[in-house]
Design an enzyme around this catalytic site. Structure first.
Site, PDB file in Angstrom:
ATOM      1  CG  ASP A  67       0.187  -8.109   6.378  1.00 18.96           C
ATOM      2  OD1 ASP A  67      -0.893  -8.239   5.763  1.00 18.96           O
ATOM      3  OD2 ASP A  67       1.085  -7.348   6.001  1.00 18.96           O
ATOM      4  CG  ASP A 136       9.319   0.576   4.954  1.00 23.56           C
ATOM      5  OD1 ASP A 136       8.750  -0.268   4.233  1.00 23.56           O
ATOM      6  OD2 ASP A 136       9.185   0.587   6.197  1.00 23.56           O
ATOM      7  CG  HIS A 138       6.862  -2.995   4.387  1.00 21.20           C
ATOM      8  ND1 HIS A 138       6.560  -1.890   5.137  1.00 21.20           N
ATOM      9  CD2 HIS A 138       5.710  -3.298   3.723  1.00 21.20           C
ATOM     10  CE1 HIS A 138       5.296  -1.554   4.957  1.00 21.20           C
ATOM     11  NE2 HIS A 138       4.763  -2.387   4.099  1.00 21.20           N
ATOM     12  CD  GLU A 143       7.602  -1.804   8.661  1.00 20.40           C
ATOM     13  OE1 GLU A 143       8.145  -1.584   7.565  1.00 20.40           O
ATOM     14  OE2 GLU A 143       6.563  -1.225   9.020  1.00 20.40           O
TER      15      GLU A 143
HETATM   16  C1  GLP Z   1       0.855  -2.553   4.099  1.00 15.56           C
HETATM   17  C2  GLP Z   1       0.774  -4.064   3.934  1.00 15.56           C
HETATM   18  C3  GLP Z   1       1.655  -4.535   2.814  1.00 15.56           C
HETATM   19  C4  GLP Z   1       1.404  -3.692   1.579  1.00 15.56           C
HETATM   20  C5  GLP Z   1       1.738  -2.259   1.868  1.00 15.56           C
HETATM   21  C6  GLP Z   1       1.624  -1.357   0.657  1.00 15.56           C
HETATM   22  O1  GLP Z   1       1.984  -2.168   4.786  1.00 15.56           O
HETATM   23  N1  GLP Z   1       1.117  -4.752   5.116  1.00 15.56           N
HETATM   24  O2  GLP Z   1       1.405  -5.909   2.562  1.00 15.56           O
HETATM   25  O3  GLP Z   1       2.178  -4.182   0.514  1.00 15.56           O
HETATM   26  O4  GLP Z   1       0.822  -1.852   2.877  1.00 15.56           O
HETATM   27  O5  GLP Z   1       0.342  -0.828   0.573  1.00 15.56           O
HETATM   28  P1  GLP Z   1      -0.210  -0.019  -0.675  1.00 15.56           P
HETATM   29  O6  GLP Z   1      -0.436  -1.047  -1.753  1.00 15.56           O
HETATM   30  O7  GLP Z   1      -1.497   0.576  -0.209  1.00 15.56           O
HETATM   31  O8  GLP Z   1       0.806   0.974  -1.043  1.00 15.56           O
END
Ligand code: GLP
Length: 264
Positions: A67, A136, A138, A143
């Site tokens: 993404d 959440d 995802h 989402e």
């Molecule tokens: C963002 C990314 C996700 C990732 C999430 C969790 O939303 N788009 O791909 O898994 O962050 O991030 P973190 O690992 O910093 O908790």
């Protein structure tokens, strides 16, 4: 689903990196799916170490990231493009032309997304897709409410995600509200899924993902539909898993079997 509960974040990162390194050694032209966020940073550090100290070769590897924020140019320090070069690609020998991160600034997002899907197909599909987990539930930027059949597309971020990711920006208002994200359906087509999850704030989302119903409200629950997925979680993230004793039991037996094979 294989669930590996690790004592520390370092242990989790090393084990996850080994799974990726094993694939790259067995298939030097592997197609890797990259993820951003803080969770995979340790695993990227370990891959860099393996490249520098053990000669792990990425020269034939191709990558596709999950993404990107809409409106951030690749050289923006908070863009996922920048993040990936800063945390991994800039330190290994993957040819930059083999690296694909969705563009957040294309003129026609829809056409870009269709092309991205096509490029994945032309590369032969993704061999192993790295995933983090949003608080959440995802995966990528899918989402709650995203179709489990969704494809790469423009998405709107949830308030929770904007709040979670505000820590990387000067202020919450700077977090883009839209992103380009691989869909859940796109992710499920990868031949293997590898998720890394750490920290107490992920415990409830991880329990929902692995042991709750398969639902668009927790898009990570789609892992349950995949025939080959592995989740590396630290003790804190695994603290709400009902089946944790079973997962540990499976890993213990696996390790015993492996040491018997090695003795022979
Ligand atoms: C963002 C990314 C996700 C990732 C999430 C969790 O939303 N788009 O791909 O898994 O962050 O991030 P973190 O690992 O910093 O908790």
């Amino acid at each position: 689903m294989e669930v590996v509960i690790c004592s520390t974040y370092e242990d989790l990162s090393k084990k996850a990196a080994k799974a990726i390194a094993d694939l790259v050694r067995a298939k030097p032209n592997a197609v890797l799916g990259g993820a951003t966020g803080s969770s995979p940073v340790g695993l990227y550090k370990e891959l860099i170490r393996m490249h520098k100290e053990e000669g792990l070769d990425f020269s034939k590897v191709t990558t596709f990231n999950l993404d990107e924020y809409v409106s951030l140019a690749p050289d923006h320090p908070q863009s996922y493009h920048y993040f990936m070069f800063d945390q991994l690609f800039g330190h290994i020998n993957v040819p930059p032309e083999n690296v694909h991160v969705p563009s957040g600034i294309s003129e026609d997002h829809e056409a870009f997304c269709a092309r991205y899907e096509q490029q994945i197909k032309e590369a032969g599909g993704i061999d192993i897709q790295i995933l983090g987990l949003g608080s959440d539930g995802h995966i990528a930027f899918n989402e709650p409410g995203s179709s489990l059949a969704s494809r790469t597309r423009l998405v709107t971020l949830a308030e929770q995600t904007i709040e979670d990711n505000a820590r990387f920006f000067d202020k919450k208002e700077d977090v883009p509200v839209h992103a380009i994200s691989m869909g859940v359906g796109t992710i499920l087509e990868a031949r293997k899924l590898l998720m890394v999850v750490n920290g107490k704030n992920k415990a409830s989302a991880l329990a929902d993902a692995l042991e709750g119903p398969v639902t668009c409200i927790c898009t990570a629950s789609a892992l349950q539909l995949h025939p080959d997925s592995i989740v590396f979680a630290d003790e804190e993230a695994a603290s709400q898993l009902k089946m944790r004793d079973y997962y540990n039991w499976v890993q213990k037996l696996k390790a015993e079997q492996l040491s018997k094979v090695c003795e022979r």
